[in-house]
Design a protein around this motif. Structure first.
Motif, short mmCIF file in Angstrom:
data_model
loop_
_atom_site.label_atom_id
_atom_site.label_comp_id
_atom_site.label_asym_id
_atom_site.label_seq_id
_atom_site.Cartn_x
_atom_site.Cartn_y
_atom_site.Cartn_z
N GLY A 120 -1.60 16.99 23.04
CA GLY A 120 -2.68 17.24 23.99
C GLY A 120 -2.70 18.64 24.55
N SER A 121 -2.30 19.61 23.75
CA SER A 121 -2.22 20.99 24.25
C SER A 121 -3.58 21.54 24.66
CB SER A 121 -1.61 21.90 23.17
OG SER A 121 -0.33 21.44 22.82
N PHE A 122 -4.65 21.05 24.05
CA PHE A 122 -5.97 21.61 24.31
C PHE A 122 -6.86 20.63 25.08
CE2 PHE A 122 -4.29 23.40 20.39
CZ PHE A 122 -4.18 24.74 20.76
N LEU A 135 5.00 24.74 21.25
CA LEU A 135 5.03 24.53 19.80
C LEU A 135 3.89 25.27 19.12
CD1 LEU A 135 5.90 20.72 19.46
CD2 LEU A 135 7.33 22.66 18.84
N PHE A 136 2.71 25.23 19.75
CA PHE A 136 1.55 25.92 19.16
C PHE A 136 1.80 27.42 19.07
CE2 PHE A 136 -2.42 28.27 19.62
CZ PHE A 136 -3.16 27.75 18.56
N SER A 187 -7.84 18.57 28.73
CA SER A 187 -7.82 18.83 30.17
C SER A 187 -6.70 18.03 30.83
CB SER A 187 -9.17 18.45 30.78
OG SER A 187 -9.11 18.51 32.19
N THR A 188 -6.08 18.64 31.84
CA THR A 188 -5.02 17.94 32.57
C THR A 188 -5.56 17.17 33.78
OG1 THR A 188 -4.63 19.95 33.88
CG2 THR A 188 -3.28 19.65 31.90
N ALA A 189 -6.88 17.19 33.95
CA ALA A 189 -7.47 16.49 35.09
C ALA A 189 -7.16 15.00 35.01
CB ALA A 189 -8.98 16.73 35.12
N GLY A 190 -6.58 14.49 36.07
CA GLY A 190 -6.27 13.08 36.13
C GLY A 190 -5.08 12.66 35.29
N LYS A 191 -4.35 13.61 34.72
CA LYS A 191 -3.21 13.29 33.88
C LYS A 191 -1.95 13.15 34.73
CE LYS A 191 -5.46 13.69 29.93
NZ LYS A 191 -5.68 12.55 29.02
N SER A 192 -1.01 12.36 34.23
CA SER A 192 0.26 12.16 34.94
C SER A 192 1.17 13.37 34.73
CB SER A 192 0.96 10.90 34.44
OG SER A 192 1.38 11.07 33.09
N GLY A 193 2.26 13.38 35.49
CA GLY A 193 3.21 14.47 35.35
C GLY A 193 3.83 14.53 33.96
N TRP A 194 4.11 13.35 33.38
CA TRP A 194 4.69 13.31 32.03
C TRP A 194 3.72 13.90 31.01
CZ3 TRP A 194 9.58 12.75 31.04
CH2 TRP A 194 10.39 12.03 31.90
N GLN A 195 2.44 13.55 31.17
CA GLN A 195 1.45 14.07 30.21
C GLN A 195 1.31 15.58 30.32
OE1 GLN A 195 -1.65 11.37 31.59
NE2 GLN A 195 -1.69 10.35 29.57
N LYS A 196 1.41 16.09 31.54
CA LYS A 196 1.37 17.54 31.70
C LYS A 196 2.60 18.20 31.09
CE LYS A 196 -1.36 17.31 35.97
NZ LYS A 196 -1.37 17.59 37.43
N LEU A 197 3.76 17.54 31.23
CA LEU A 197 4.98 18.07 30.62
C LEU A 197 4.84 18.12 29.10
CD1 LEU A 197 7.93 19.02 30.90
CD2 LEU A 197 8.62 16.61 30.81
N PHE A 198 4.30 17.04 28.52
CA PHE A 198 4.10 17.01 27.07
C PHE A 198 3.13 18.11 26.64
CE2 PHE A 198 5.03 12.19 27.22
CZ PHE A 198 6.39 12.46 27.19
N LYS A 199 2.13 18.36 27.46
CA LYS A 199 1.18 19.42 27.12
C LYS A 199 1.89 20.78 27.11
CE LYS A 199 -3.15 21.66 28.42
NZ LYS A 199 -4.36 21.63 29.24
N ILE A 255 0.05 21.30 14.47
CA ILE A 255 -0.55 19.96 14.49
C ILE A 255 0.14 19.07 15.51
CG2 ILE A 255 -0.96 17.88 13.12
CD1 ILE A 255 -1.30 19.72 10.67
N SER A 256 1.47 19.21 15.63
CA SER A 256 2.20 18.44 16.65
C SER A 256 1.71 18.83 18.03
CB SER A 256 3.70 18.71 16.53
OG SER A 256 4.20 18.26 15.28
#
Length: 720
Positions: A544-546, A566-567, A548-560, A538-539
């Motif tokens: 945002g593991s599932f 974790l998944f 799209s990374t389109a238009g996402k920042s580097g931090w958001q991609k790292l979190f993904k 669930i975490s």
């Protein structure tokens, strides 16, 4: 540096008094009396004869030392005896005795010595069958008897006691060629209400014993002091000891002697109107040294207050990141984070300090009470209702951080949850103190060596003040990282906005983890593993593991990326669980060996369960080496030992042939407490080792977690 002068040395014949050889029981006996601080080398001794044919020499037990001149060698101190069989038809013979010795302290060795003797030899006509009377036959039988006559136990080891103002003086008068073992001397309160101090024994002599190996023994006159720190009315003290005949190579069974004392015989200043109940009723002096907990207790007895405070503060720092304390980090951090926009550095420091002080005071009070009364207050809180309630509280606090209170819940329930959140997270110092108090009692109940050492000291001496100071210093050491982390939050955490919501969510996940970690003590392993798997999965969705990374920042991609990891880990836990596994850290271990058609799980030690003192005594009476493990479901370090140490191949190999016993003290009932009290324990984890004779290797006792390598070394030493 000590300067050596000729006048410092004894004359060689005074240093090594070689007696006139004699004949006893058909054998030649050569005996030396050796002066204090002098030693005689075993391998430098030789005996020859011109007329008598000499057999193999029997040496009295020697002491092995690391000699500066000859390296590892065996020496004699105080005395040395040779027994030599012979055969001759002559009535007398000349003996040549050669030997060499040194002055130990001065470090000077004498040149080799040679001494000549003439001795009379009894007629050996009986050897050829020539005897003319019954008395002659009796003499022959006596002469041919290689075994010396054994003394009665009380004659070989003459024991007496004298009651003094501050305790009991025990005296042993040990016959020539006999000795008693230092580690077999034990003292305990057989009946009555008395508290014993540490038995004070003189230095012993180390020998290579044919039965017990390298061990320390006493010869001649021995005197020991047993302090009595508290007594009410009458009490019976039991002394136990065991000895052997060195000449005959025969050991006597353990001897037990009792001494009855009365409070009127003890100095008034030593009495106690209400004697504290000691947690260690037996005092055992072990030749191999003190156990880790006893060393810590000894530090309390023999060090200054400031050294004690510094030592225990360092102990606390070392304990700060152990599994029993580490969960307090997300607890305090979540309280700090819950301040939101109101958080300042000063406020973060004050709240952290209140939490740490409440935790420290609780540890101190609980520890002092445990030392005085022998009752573990923390263990009393490890019942399913309390643990379950505390886990639910953490879960509710976590949900509030996720903003779930804004969902369409009934207004009455929403008000109660919000009120609870405000009281505990919103920052009232009373609420923070309560969390610190409960955290100390419920989150970290495991007994570590410094805590056990302090409790032993309090129980034996009744000095609750010094013991409490030590425990408070240890608690503050444990709390220092919490204080630094909490205070730094005032500088490092963002003030508002989406960043703050993200940080709160992270600590919400950590709080759920703490709730699951605590629930492990009362829930089946299947439910626990399922909970961890769902938390990770669930975490991962929240990260945002599932998406799209389109238009996402580097931090958001790292979190993904973190989310995907974790998944996957959560999925592995689920797969292992469905296949019958039970490991959180090695979830796919169950699939090892799958090619052979069967699942191979981690091999664990196979323990036999015991409950009471009688159960243990029955097992010890079987004459096998024994390892006794004190375990509880709520003891985190116990589970660490099971998962990481007992599964190690080297540990298992070192315990082959050893009877493995486990006392499950989860219930903490009267029977559990009686068994722990017998060994001066206040709670798990603790592992004890026993010889085939039923004696504990007290110096090797394990309290707290030990990794596999360290533990294997201890077991090899215990059962070598």
């Amino acid at each position: 540096m000590h300067s050596v002068h000729a006048e410092d040395l004894l004359d060689v014949d005074d240093a090594f008094q070689l007696q006139q050889p004699s004949v006893e029981n058909g054998k030649i006996v050569v005996h030396w009396k050796i002066a204090e601080d002098y030693k005689l080398y075993k391998d430098k001794i030789s005996v020859t004869s011109d007329k008598a044919g000499l057999g193999e020499i029997t040496y009295s037990p020697a002491k092995q030392v690391d000699d500066a001149l000859f390296g590892k060698t065996e020496v004699y101190v105080h005395e040395a005896t040779l027994t030599i069989p012979y055969s001759t038809s002559e009535s007398s013979a000349n003996l040549t005795v050669k030997y060499q010795g040194c002055a130990t302290k001065i470090g000077v060795c004498y040149p080799p010595q040679t001494r000549n003797f003439t001795i009379d030899l009894p007629s050996q006509q009986a050897a050829s069958g020539n005897f003319n009377s019954l008395s002659g036959l009796n003499d022959i039988l006596s002469a041919n008897n290689s075994e010396p006559e054994l003394l009665e136990t009380d004659d070989a080891f003459q024991f007496s006691t004298q009651v003094k103002n501050d305790g009991i003086q025990a005296n042993w008068n040990i016959a020539h060629d006999y000795h008693i073992y230092q580690d077999k001397i034990k003292v305990k309160v057989l009946s009555g209400d008395a508290t014993l101090g540490q038995l004070k024994l003189p230095a012993a002599e180390s020998i290579d014993d044919p039965l017990f190996g390298k061990t320390d023994v006493y010869h001649g006159q021995v005197q020991a002091e047993l302090p009595i720190t508290a007594i009410n009315g009458k009490a019976v003290i039991q002394f136990e000891y065991q000895g052997c005949s060195a000449a005959a190579g025969v050991c006597y069974p353990p001897v037990r002697k009792t001494v009855e004392i009365d409070a009127s015989q003890i100095q008034p200043s030593q009495k106690a109107t209400a004697a504290p109940q000691t947690i260690a009723t037996a005092t055992v002096t072990d030749s191999t040294g003190l156990s880790e907990t006893d060393q810590i207790a000894d530090t309390l007895k023999n060090s200054s207050v400031w050294i004690i405070i510094a030592t225990f503060f360092i102990f606390g720092l070392l304990l700060a990141f152990t599994p029993c304390v580490f969960p307090m980090i997300p607890i305090l951090s979540s309280i700090i984070v819950g301040q939101g926009d109101q958080l300042t550095t000063r406020r973060a420091f004050v709240m952290s300090l209140v939490y740490v002080l409440a935790m420290s005071v609780t540890y101190t009070v609980a520890g002092v009470l445990a030392g005085v009364f022998g009752e573990n207050l923390q263990a009393a809180f490890q019942n399913p209702w309390i643990i379950g309630s505390f886990s639910v509280i953490f879960l509710l606090l976590a949900l509030s951080m996720f903003g779930f209170y804004e969902l369409q819940l009934p207004s009455s329930l929403q008000s109660k949850l919000t009120s609870l959140s405000n009281k505990q997270q919103g920052g009232t110092l009373t609420g923070v103190a309560i969390m610190g108090f409960l955290s100390a009692l419920i989150v970290g109940p495991c007994v570590a060596p410094p805590l056990a050492g302090a409790l032993i000291y309090i129980g034996q001496t009744g000095d609750a003040l010094l013991g409490g100071v030590a425990l408070f210093a240890m608690s503050m050491g444990m709390g220092l990282p919490l204080l630094l982390l909490g205070t730094s939050a005032g500088k490092l955490l963002p003030r508002a906005g989406a960043w703050m919501d993200g940080v709160k969510a992270v600590f919400g996940v950590m709080l759920i983890g703490v709730a699951i970690w605590m629930a492990e003590r009362i829930l089946p392993i299947e439910i626990v593993l399922l909970s961890w798997a769902l938390l990770f999965i669930i975490s991962a969705v929240y990260l945002g593991s599932f998406e799209s990374t389109a238009g996402k920042s580097g931090w958001q991609k790292l979190f993904k990326g973190f989310g995907i990891a974790l998944f996957l880990y959560g999925a592995m836990i689920l797969a292992g669980l469905l296949a019958g596994g039970n490991s959180l850290f090695q979830p796919l271990k169950v699939f090892q060996g799958g090619g052979t058609g069967g699942a191979l799980e981690t091999q664990h030690l196979s323990f036999k369960s015991i409950k009471s003192i009688e159960d243990l005594d029955n097992e010890l009476a079987k004459g096998q080496p024994v390892m006794l493990d004190f375990y509880a479901d709520w003891c985190v370090s116990c589970k660490e030992m099971e998962a990481l140490t007992f599964t190690d191949a080297n540990v298992q190999a070192s315990l082959e042939g050893v009877t493995l016993l486990q006392a499950d003290v989860t219930a903490n009932d009267a029977t559990d407490k009686a068994l722990m009290k017998k060994f001066g324990l206040i709670g798990p984890p603790a592992i004890l080792f026993f010889t085939p004779q039923g004696d504990e290797h007290k110096s090797l006792r394990v309290v707290g977690f030990k990794n596999a390598e360290t533990f294997a070394g201890i077991t090899r030493q215990a059962f070598k």
